[in-house]
Design a protein around this motif. Sequence first.
Motif, mmCIF file in Angstrom:
data_model
loop_
_atom_site.group_PDB
_atom_site.id
_atom_site.type_symbol
_atom_site.label_atom_id
_atom_site.label_comp_id
_atom_site.label_asym_id
_atom_site.label_seq_id
_atom_site.Cartn_x
_atom_site.Cartn_y
_atom_site.Cartn_z
ATOM 1 N N GLY A 147 1.337 -1.769 0.224
ATOM 2 C CA GLY A 147 0.130 -0.067 0.164
ATOM 3 C C GLY A 147 0.411 1.292 -0.042
ATOM 4 O O GLY A 147 1.922 1.292 0.707
ATOM 5 N N PRO A 148 0.406 2.239 -0.210
ATOM 6 C CA PRO A 148 -1.735 2.386 0.308
ATOM 7 C C PRO A 148 -1.699 2.212 -1.347
ATOM 8 O O PRO A 148 -1.049 1.943 -2.252
ATOM 9 C CB PRO A 148 -1.358 3.799 0.307
ATOM 10 N N ASP A 150 -5.307 3.273 -3.843
ATOM 11 C CA ASP A 150 -6.312 4.149 -3.926
ATOM 12 C C ASP A 150 -6.981 4.308 -5.089
ATOM 13 O O ASP A 150 -6.664 4.452 -6.311
ATOM 14 C CB ASP A 150 -7.004 5.442 -3.291
ATOM 15 N N HIS A 151 -8.101 2.494 -6.332
ATOM 16 C CA HIS A 151 -8.112 2.748 -7.236
ATOM 17 C C HIS A 151 -9.949 2.099 -7.004
ATOM 18 O O HIS A 151 -10.800 1.652 -6.243
ATOM 19 C CB HIS A 151 -7.187 1.437 -7.099
ATOM 20 N N PRO A 152 -10.421 2.785 -7.828
ATOM 21 C CA PRO A 152 -12.385 2.988 -7.640
ATOM 22 C C PRO A 152 -12.500 1.777 -7.993
ATOM 23 O O PRO A 152 -13.919 1.324 -7.743
ATOM 24 C CB PRO A 152 -12.371 3.573 -8.974
ATOM 25 N N TYR A 155 -11.377 -2.947 -4.181
ATOM 26 C CA TYR A 155 -11.718 -2.880 -2.469
ATOM 27 C C TYR A 155 -10.024 -3.758 -1.904
ATOM 28 O O TYR A 155 -9.635 -4.497 -2.670
ATOM 29 C CB TYR A 155 -12.624 -3.833 -2.520
#
Length: 295
Positions: A147-148, A150-152, A155
């Motif tokens: 991580g991190p 942030d992918h639409p 999950y």
Amino acid sequence: MDVADLKVFEAVARHGSMNRAALELHTVQSNVTARIRALEREIGVALFQRHVRGVSMTPAGQRMLPYAARIAKLVTDARTAALDDGAPRGALALGTLETTAALRLSPILSNFYRTYPQVGLSVTTGTSSGLTSDVVECRLDGAFISGPLDHPELYAETIFREELVLVTPRAMRSLESVRSAQDLKIIVARLGCSYRLRLESLLAEMGVSTATPLEFGSLDAIIACVTAGVGITLLPRGIVSAAAKKDLVTIHTIAPEKAQVETLFIRRHDAYVSSAMQAFVDVARSQPGPLMVAA
């Protein structure tokens, strides 16, 4: 257009070769070629350009590829959902970072295989970037990445936390010796490795001048090169602690905000969470360890 044709199309696109796609699909090249030609006739546009080295996708093929993978995955998910009754069973394709495989996966896999013998689990290794693409494009059901994220379409949950350390040849006993080195070589995995990006950022902030990175495909090769004095790297402490205890390398603690890294398990938001997938995640969450957390 049927699902079988889409699976053939996706395999050819991924391999860039009718022959290699045929090998994966356990069929002959002529059958793959015939299916692609029939698909192109049905759609009315060329999906591949043929050349002596294989094939490459046309712009139309590139636009179609994400939908082909998702349609095939939806059909597979529908079949899995209909049959998903009783003990977890069926195929589960997962990916992992090599560091996670080395540090964390053995007890998880041992526990999982013992508890759920009817699940056909396959595990491949890769970089965070590559594994993320494989999950997004439905080639993998899930993966452990750094991580991190942030992918639409994905999950993600934190499964482990690791401490990264700077790893140098044994003669480099201080960070000052790293700062004063000229044309320092960094020993890294291929592009797309998140540890590589963190190392390059860390050294830039330290004002360290580096030479062209040396890329290797395995942890053993990277650690061996550092041991031999070729260069430095950045890895989880657990990976290199044994070598440090033998005084083969020196490990340097770095600032907590640079050192702490989360290992995430990712899957598509829209994918069916089979009983096999849920069972695997539950086993991973329950694995004891001081650096493990549940999201």
